[in-house]
Design a protein around this motif. Structure first.
Motif, short mmCIF file in Angstrom:
data_model
loop_
_atom_site.label_atom_id
_atom_site.label_comp_id
_atom_site.label_asym_id
_atom_site.label_seq_id
_atom_site.Cartn_x
_atom_site.Cartn_y
_atom_site.Cartn_z
N TYR A 37 50.12 34.99 36.66
CA TYR A 37 49.07 35.83 37.20
C TYR A 37 48.00 34.96 37.85
CZ TYR A 37 51.21 38.77 33.63
OH TYR A 37 52.10 39.44 32.84
N SER B 64 48.25 41.23 32.82
CA SER B 64 48.07 40.10 31.91
C SER B 64 47.20 40.49 30.72
CB SER B 64 47.43 38.93 32.66
OG SER B 64 46.14 39.31 33.13
N GLU B 89 41.18 42.54 34.58
CA GLU B 89 41.60 41.16 34.85
C GLU B 89 40.55 40.58 35.79
OE1 GLU B 89 45.44 42.21 36.60
OE2 GLU B 89 46.44 41.24 34.91
N ALA B 96 36.24 39.64 34.02
CA ALA B 96 37.21 40.12 33.03
C ALA B 96 36.47 40.92 31.96
CB ALA B 96 37.92 38.93 32.39
#
Lengths: 137, 229
Positions: A37, B64, B89, B96
């Motif tokens: 990512y 994630s 994210e 975040a």
């Protein structure tokens, strides 16, 4: 006699072990290679010297295949709506959604299919930034 | 009591223990395998957690960060969808850790350019929304609207200029989504403009409304293959 029983138990255990392994692996067989990512490049639209909005992308990479998100973020309390646009290879430009929370922290997030080529931010009244290449590694 | 197999009962203990351990392993394997397979196949229920990095359907939906399922459903054009909440994210645009909601298509129709939409962060007066326009290669189109409504709101209503309305009940954001209640609205064909309001338990409209014209404009832009701001 005892050794026969031990052999039978061992055989049964081996069969069960195969089942266990099968189930454990089954959950991961459908899993593609572990994704990596990251965040890509950003582009801002300034008006009267003030940053009015920014568009950034995020990605998840699966080998050489990428999933793309574009974040369209309002940056100034001026009453002008802000949204990102994304250009996917081989398709027309797609508008993201208007950032629903004004210039509070957080953005509108849109997930585009295909390979993101570039993106930009557009602000009512102020206009749009230039197209920004995705900036992936 | 005589053991007709002619062995000391204590001799069987290691074998039994072995069988029990093996059985426990099988059960654990089944649970783990079934859970991962369910997540991978998109068979998820409200409250299920999709762990960070867990395969999703399709894989492009993978994040994630952990996600919690808030709602699932299916529509005629978009097909099955899933609404989740997660923490943001980090990108250059947002930090975040913000509360987010998103709606993703789990079996998107061929030709639709977007796989999902959502937003992160606090919305004014607890009421905010975004859209997910869906189009297909064969020219079908559908508009989905998702958002957050204030805690305690019973429903969200879309009212068009000609007075037509569509109303959906809100759903609990629960502990997973600290923002409040959430909603997903499938806009019926024929509506092309309107205003979103939330309603309290006795049907009284809330103090904030959202102009939905931007959502319809976006659908038109996607149908036309993009337009310019």
């Amino acid at each position: 006699m005892v050794s026969m029983r031990v052999l039978a138990l061992a055989r049964r255990f081996a069969v069960l072990l195969v089942f266990v392994t099968t189930f454990l692996v089954a959950g991961h067989v459908v899993v593609p290679a572990t994704a990596h990512y990251g965040s890509g490049a950003c582009t801002s639209k300034y008006h009267d010297g003030i940053n009015r909005g920014v568009a950034c992308n995020r990605y998840a990479g699966f080998g050489n295949h990428y999933a793309n998100w574009i974040d369209g973020c309002d940056r100034h309390s001026d009453g002008w709506r802000v949204r990102a646009w994304g250009n996917v290879v081989g398709a027309p430009a797609i508008p993201g959604d208007w950032d629903p929370n004004g210039n509070n922290e957080g953005c509108a997030n849109d997930q585009l299919w295909g390979h993101l080529e570039n993106h930009r931010i557009c602000v009512e009244v102020a206009g749009c930034s230039g197209w920004q290449p995705h900036g992936w590694p | 009591m005589t053991d007709h197999r002619g062995s000391d009962p204590t001799e069987r203990e290691p074998g039994r223990r072995l069988s029990r351990v093996a059985l426990a392993l099988v059960v654990a394997g089944c649970v783990a395998g079934a859970g991962a397979a369910a997540a991978a196949s998109g068979v998820l229920s409200v409250g299920d957690v999709i762990s960070a990095g867990e395969p999703s359907t399709p894989p492009e939906h993978e994040l994630s960060v952990d996600e919690t399922v808030l709602a699932t459903g299916s529509t005629p054009v978009a097909g099955p969808w899933r609404m989740t909440t997660h923490q943001s994210e980090q990108s250059g645009g947002q930090p975040a850790g913000l509360p987010c909601i998103r709606l993703v298509l789990t079996d998107p129709p061929k030709g639709t350019p977007l796989g999902g939409s959502g937003f992160c962060g606090e919305v004014g007066q607890g009421f905010g929304a975004v859209s997910l326009p869906v189009v297909t290669d064969s020219g079908e189109a559908e508009l989905l609207i998702l958002g957050q409504a204030p805690e305690g709101a019973a429903a969200v209503r879309l009212t068009s200029a000609d007075g037509a309305t569509v109303r959906v009940a809100t759903r609990e954001g629960g502990a997973a989504y600290e923002g409040g209640d959430v909603f997903v609205m499938i806009v019926p064909p024929g509506m092309d403009q309107g205003e979103l309001t939330y309603l309290d338990q006795d049907g009284t409209a809330g103090s904030k409304s959202i102009d939905a014209s931007g959502f319809f404009d976006r659908l038109q832009a996607v149908q036309k293959g993009g337009a310019q701001d």
